[in-house]
Motif scaffolding. Structure first.
Motif, PDB file in Angstrom:
ATOM      1  N   MET A  51     -22.360  56.071  57.584  1.00  0.00           N
ATOM      2  CA  MET A  51     -22.976  57.151  57.525  1.00  0.00           C
ATOM      3  C   MET A  51     -23.126  58.172  56.698  1.00  0.00           C
ATOM      4  O   MET A  51     -23.669  58.811  56.052  1.00  0.00           O
ATOM      5  N   ILE A  52     -21.632  58.597  56.457  1.00  0.00           N
ATOM      6  CA  ILE A  52     -21.363  59.588  55.587  1.00  0.00           C
ATOM      7  C   ILE A  52     -21.592  59.193  54.169  1.00  0.00           C
ATOM      8  O   ILE A  52     -22.269  59.836  53.259  1.00  0.00           O
ATOM      9  N   LEU A  53     -21.207  58.052  53.661  1.00  0.00           N
ATOM     10  CA  LEU A  53     -21.512  57.237  52.425  1.00  0.00           C
ATOM     11  C   LEU A  53     -22.907  57.486  52.129  1.00  0.00           C
ATOM     12  O   LEU A  53     -23.447  57.711  51.065  1.00  0.00           O
ATOM     13  N   ALA A  54     -23.853  56.896  53.187  1.00  0.00           N
ATOM     14  CA  ALA A  54     -25.436  56.940  53.140  1.00  0.00           C
ATOM     15  C   ALA A  54     -25.848  58.259  52.758  1.00  0.00           C
ATOM     16  O   ALA A  54     -26.731  58.393  52.262  1.00  0.00           O
ATOM     17  N   SER A  55     -25.251  59.235  53.469  1.00  0.00           N
ATOM     18  CA  SER A  55     -25.863  60.639  53.181  1.00  0.00           C
ATOM     19  C   SER A  55     -25.736  61.168  51.550  1.00  0.00           C
ATOM     20  O   SER A  55     -26.488  61.965  51.468  1.00  0.00           O
ATOM     21  N   SER A  57     -25.801  58.941  49.330  1.00  0.00           N
ATOM     22  CA  SER A  57     -26.526  57.602  48.618  1.00  0.00           C
ATOM     23  C   SER A  57     -27.925  58.036  48.022  1.00  0.00           C
ATOM     24  O   SER A  57     -28.649  58.849  48.531  1.00  0.00           O
ATOM     25  N   PRO A  58     -28.123  57.968  46.857  1.00  0.00           N
ATOM     26  CA  PRO A  58     -29.514  57.832  46.362  1.00  0.00           C
ATOM     27  C   PRO A  58     -30.573  57.230  47.357  1.00  0.00           C
ATOM     28  O   PRO A  58     -30.251  56.232  47.722  1.00  0.00           O
ATOM     29  N   ALA A  59     -31.885  57.613  47.229  1.00  0.00           N
ATOM     30  CA  ALA A  59     -32.904  56.994  47.791  1.00  0.00           C
ATOM     31  C   ALA A  59     -33.177  55.469  47.689  1.00  0.00           C
ATOM     32  O   ALA A  59     -33.514  54.761  48.738  1.00  0.00           O
ATOM     33  N   LYS A  60     -33.077  55.174  46.410  1.00  0.00           N
ATOM     34  CA  LYS A  60     -33.204  53.612  46.262  1.00  0.00           C
ATOM     35  C   LYS A  60     -32.047  52.773  46.883  1.00  0.00           C
ATOM     36  O   LYS A  60     -32.291  51.663  47.329  1.00  0.00           O
ATOM     37  N   ASP A  61     -30.945  53.479  47.008  1.00  0.00           N
ATOM     38  CA  ASP A  61     -29.728  52.526  47.904  1.00  0.00           C
ATOM     39  C   ASP A  61     -30.444  52.275  49.384  1.00  0.00           C
ATOM     40  O   ASP A  61     -29.905  51.438  49.911  1.00  0.00           O
ATOM     41  N   LEU A  62     -30.684  53.539  49.984  1.00  0.00           N
ATOM     42  CA  LEU A  62     -30.963  53.653  51.202  1.00  0.00           C
ATOM     43  C   LEU A  62     -32.292  52.577  51.447  1.00  0.00           C
ATOM     44  O   LEU A  62     -32.190  52.064  52.757  1.00  0.00           O
ATOM     45  N   ILE A  63     -33.294  52.249  50.744  1.00  0.00           N
ATOM     46  CA  ILE A  63     -34.281  51.196  50.882  1.00  0.00           C
ATOM     47  C   ILE A  63     -34.045  50.031  50.462  1.00  0.00           C
ATOM     48  O   ILE A  63     -34.983  48.984  50.719  1.00  0.00           O
ATOM     49  N   ALA A  64     -32.888  49.865  49.923  1.00  0.00           N
ATOM     50  CA  ALA A  64     -32.628  48.252  49.568  1.00  0.00           C
ATOM     51  C   ALA A  64     -32.167  47.547  50.516  1.00  0.00           C
ATOM     52  O   ALA A  64     -31.769  48.038  51.452  1.00  0.00           O
ATOM     53  N   SER A  72     -24.261  53.513  44.675  1.00  0.00           N
ATOM     54  CA  SER A  72     -24.224  53.272  43.234  1.00  0.00           C
ATOM     55  C   SER A  72     -23.841  54.419  42.376  1.00  0.00           C
ATOM     56  O   SER A  72     -22.928  54.656  41.456  1.00  0.00           O
ATOM     57  N   HIS A  73     -23.962  55.699  42.927  1.00  0.00           N
ATOM     58  CA  HIS A  73     -23.431  56.808  42.632  1.00  0.00           C
ATOM     59  C   HIS A  73     -23.804  58.001  43.572  1.00  0.00           C
ATOM     60  O   HIS A  73     -24.517  57.895  44.646  1.00  0.00           O
ATOM     61  N   LEU A  74     -22.854  59.132  43.778  1.00  0.00           N
ATOM     62  CA  LEU A  74     -23.141  60.086  44.642  1.00  0.00           C
ATOM     63  C   LEU A  74     -23.847  60.798  44.289  1.00  0.00           C
ATOM     64  O   LEU A  74     -24.068  61.626  43.062  1.00  0.00           O
ATOM     65  N   THR A  75     -24.594  61.608  45.467  1.00  0.00           N
ATOM     66  CA  THR A  75     -25.654  62.758  45.067  1.00  0.00           C
ATOM     67  C   THR A  75     -25.796  63.610  46.349  1.00  0.00           C
ATOM     68  O   THR A  75     -25.676  63.078  47.444  1.00  0.00           O
ATOM     69  N   LEU A  76     -26.113  64.772  46.047  1.00  0.00           N
ATOM     70  CA  LEU A  76     -26.229  65.847  47.280  1.00  0.00           C
ATOM     71  C   LEU A  76     -27.634  66.065  47.322  1.00  0.00           C
ATOM     72  O   LEU A  76     -27.980  67.001  48.291  1.00  0.00           O
TER      73      LEU A  76
END
Length: 296
Positions: A51-55, A57-64, A72-76
């Protein structure tokens, strides 16, 4: 003249400190149970870590599909939009108010009710206690409609009162405090009465200091229940200014689109206070279990 009250109060505080500090002084050794509990602990930690890593994550990783465990890369971006586009701080404040009120109210009301059922003798005491226990067996879903109608007539809907009132006292809290008070020796209260104390002084100066383990347990369970409550606020509150944290996060999931980045970031914000509270109260929680075990 030293009174029995002062001696009992100081003795109870000393015992509580010794029990709480005992876990820290006791030498910790590895045992076979560690090898059993370690895999179980990992099973609980992995979803939280995901859950922490998904928070982040970029949007494209969450819908994959399947979603990657490591982004793939960290984002806020999720947190930026959470604090800029939602009222997350207002919802967090509302949840703190509801939970704090629930804890204080349960400690006061459940302690008084539990002591009354444990020590006071009055007509219908056992029947009344059985009726309170019977409410635990009633499914919550059966109470939704009559509770909603009652709150509507009282004008408590769409406000924080709708989330606070159901948590003012609980049947479980009354049961817990009553059972703990019954385990205390009655001789302590008799000694206080001989010393000239009335019932209120006995309760507040002798019984309550000894009930610290039960009070801590009640506070922990009340916090978990009030903080994570969703079903009833979802029915009773439509005003966004009165949303609790769980209710606000639930609205991120729509019928046609779900914003997973906001949900994951919101879940982290909703979970971290509970984890921090447990880490802060860990020694007291362990002391509660140990002290309760000594009480039998």
């Amino acid at each position: 003249m030293a009174t029995v009250l002062d001696e009992v109060s100081s003795a109870s505080l000393t015992v509580a400190r010794e029990v709480g500090a005992g876990g820290g002084r006791r030498k910790r050794r590895m045992s076979g149970w560690h090898f059993v509990l370690l895999p179980i602990a990992i099973l609980f930690v992995v979803p939280f870590a995901q859950m922490i890593l998904a928070s982040f994550s970029p949007a494209k990783d969450l819908i994959a599909f399947p979603p990657p465990f490591i982004p793939s890369h960290l984002t806020l971006d999720g947190y930026v939009r959470l604090f800029s586009q939602t009222d997350i701080l207002l919802w967090l404040g509302n949840t703190v108010i509801v939970s704090a009120t629930a804890i204080v109210s349960n400690i006061v009301l459940c302690s008084l009710a539990g002591y009354g059922f444990a020590r006071l003798k009055f007509a219908g005491r056992n029947f009344g206690f059985l009726m309170i226990l019977a409410t635990i067996m009633i499914p919550t879903q059966l109470l939704m409609i009559p509770t909603y109608i009652l709150f509507a007539k009282l004008g408590l809907l769409n406000g924080l009162g709708a989330a606070i009132v159901p948590w003012l006292a609980t049947a479980f809290g009354i049961f817990l405090m009553r059972q703990f008070f019954m385990s205390l020796p009655a001789e302590l209260e008799e000694a206080g009465a001989i010393d000239g104390c009335n019932r209120w002084q006995i309760f507040f100066r002798i019984v309550l200091p000894l009930a610290r383990p039960a009070i801590a347990t009640l506070a922990i369970f009340t916090l978990l229940g009030a903080w994570n409550d969703l079903v009833w606020p979802l029915i009773a509150i439509n005003n966004q200014n009165a949303f609790t944290l769980q209710l606000g996060i639930a609205n991120f999931q729509g019928m046609h689109q779900t914003d997973w980045s906001l949900i994951m970031a919101g879940n982290v914000i909703a979970t971290m206070p509970l984890i921090l509270f447990f880490l802060f109260a860990q020694r007291q929680f362990i002391a509660t279990m140990t002290f309760s075990g000594l009480k039998g």
